[in-house]
Design a protein around this motif. Structure first.
Motif, PDB file in Angstrom:
ATOM      1  N   MET A   1      -1.643   1.364   7.338  1.00  0.00           N
ATOM      2  CA  MET A   1      -2.268   1.393   8.689  1.00  0.00           C
ATOM      3  C   MET A   1      -2.010   2.797   9.567  1.00  0.00           C
ATOM      4  O   MET A   1      -2.874   3.062  10.029  1.00  0.00           O
ATOM      5  CB  MET A   1      -1.634   0.290   9.564  1.00  0.00           C
ATOM      6  CG  MET A   1      -2.444   0.041  10.849  1.00  0.00           C
ATOM      7  SD  MET A   1      -2.307  -1.464  11.478  1.00  0.00           S
ATOM      8  CE  MET A   1      -2.641  -1.050  13.192  1.00  0.00           C
ATOM      9  N   LEU A   2      -0.694   3.244   9.395  1.00  0.00           N
ATOM     10  CA  LEU A   2      -0.387   4.360  10.263  1.00  0.00           C
ATOM     11  C   LEU A   2      -0.966   5.554   9.295  1.00  0.00           C
ATOM     12  O   LEU A   2      -1.420   6.451  10.157  1.00  0.00           O
ATOM     13  CB  LEU A   2       1.209   4.636  10.178  1.00  0.00           C
ATOM     14  CG  LEU A   2       1.535   5.804  10.613  1.00  0.00           C
ATOM     15  CD1 LEU A   2       1.187   5.840  12.138  1.00  0.00           C
ATOM     16  CD2 LEU A   2       3.164   5.834  10.435  1.00  0.00           C
ATOM     17  N   LYS A   3      -1.104   5.416   8.074  1.00  0.00           N
ATOM     18  CA  LYS A   3      -1.887   6.751   7.628  1.00  0.00           C
ATOM     19  C   LYS A   3      -3.203   6.671   7.865  1.00  0.00           C
ATOM     20  O   LYS A   3      -3.934   7.815   8.091  1.00  0.00           O
ATOM     21  CB  LYS A   3      -1.807   6.549   6.057  1.00  0.00           C
ATOM     22  CG  LYS A   3      -2.460   7.566   5.349  1.00  0.00           C
ATOM     23  CD  LYS A   3      -2.293   7.348   3.700  1.00  0.00           C
ATOM     24  CE  LYS A   3      -2.888   8.333   2.968  1.00  0.00           C
ATOM     25  NZ  LYS A   3      -2.618   8.273   1.538  1.00  0.00           N
ATOM     26  N   THR A   4      -4.013   5.508   8.091  1.00  0.00           N
ATOM     27  CA  THR A   4      -5.378   5.496   8.496  1.00  0.00           C
ATOM     28  C   THR A   4      -5.604   5.804   9.905  1.00  0.00           C
ATOM     29  O   THR A   4      -6.536   6.755  10.208  1.00  0.00           O
ATOM     30  CB  THR A   4      -5.854   3.814   8.614  1.00  0.00           C
ATOM     31  OG1 THR A   4      -5.802   3.464   7.038  1.00  0.00           O
ATOM     32  CG2 THR A   4      -7.312   3.925   8.823  1.00  0.00           C
ATOM     33  N   MET A   5      -4.832   5.431  10.792  1.00  0.00           N
ATOM     34  CA  MET A   5      -4.448   6.073  11.863  1.00  0.00           C
ATOM     35  C   MET A   5      -4.391   7.658  12.096  1.00  0.00           C
ATOM     36  O   MET A   5      -5.237   8.206  12.907  1.00  0.00           O
ATOM     37  CB  MET A   5      -3.569   5.484  12.906  1.00  0.00           C
ATOM     38  CG  MET A   5      -3.863   3.930  13.370  1.00  0.00           C
ATOM     39  SD  MET A   5      -2.515   3.214  14.112  1.00  0.00           S
ATOM     40  CE  MET A   5      -2.120   4.150  15.595  1.00  0.00           C
ATOM     41  N   LEU A   6      -3.329   7.976  11.332  1.00  0.00           N
ATOM     42  CA  LEU A   6      -3.316   9.565  11.302  1.00  0.00           C
ATOM     43  C   LEU A   6      -4.482  10.373  11.085  1.00  0.00           C
ATOM     44  O   LEU A   6      -4.858  11.345  11.314  1.00  0.00           O
ATOM     45  CB  LEU A   6      -2.185   9.906  10.463  1.00  0.00           C
ATOM     46  CG  LEU A   6      -0.768   9.487  11.287  1.00  0.00           C
ATOM     47  CD1 LEU A   6       0.431   9.869  10.161  1.00  0.00           C
ATOM     48  CD2 LEU A   6      -0.461  10.252  12.471  1.00  0.00           C
ATOM     49  N   ASN A   7      -5.251   9.753   9.715  1.00  0.00           N
ATOM     50  CA  ASN A   7      -6.334  10.351   9.402  1.00  0.00           C
ATOM     51  C   ASN A   7      -7.438  10.460  10.348  1.00  0.00           C
ATOM     52  O   ASN A   7      -8.324  11.382  10.489  1.00  0.00           O
ATOM     53  CB  ASN A   7      -6.927   9.705   7.934  1.00  0.00           C
ATOM     54  CG  ASN A   7      -6.050   9.815   6.833  1.00  0.00           C
ATOM     55  OD1 ASN A   7      -5.305  10.972   6.673  1.00  0.00           O
ATOM     56  ND2 ASN A   7      -5.913   8.977   5.666  1.00  0.00           N
TER      57      ASN A   7
END
Length: 66
Positions: A1-7
């Motif tokens: 989820m964090l990776k999706t937000m950062l992307n």
């Protein structure tokens, strides 16, 4: 989820970098920060910053073709 937000944030930032108003805003923001460097150079820094923002706004198109 964090990776999706950062992307998502990175993509948002990259899209904003394609807009002339972003570059003008960054230039004016950096100009405002530079005003605290030296009182003698304040007028020169302001002139260069405002002139650069105007030139950026003039040279970049309002929208980019894909």
């Amino acid at each position: 989820m964090l990776k999706t937000m950062l992307n998502g944030l990175v993509l948002y930032g990259l899209r904003r970098l394609k807009e002339p108003s972003t570059w003008s805003g960054l230039t004016l923001g950096l100009t405002a920060l530079g005003m605290h460097v030296s009182p003698e150079l304040t007028g020169c820094i302001q002139t260069i910053g405002i002139g650069s923002a105007g030139l950026i706004t003039f040279c970049l198109p309002d929208s980019f073709s894909r």
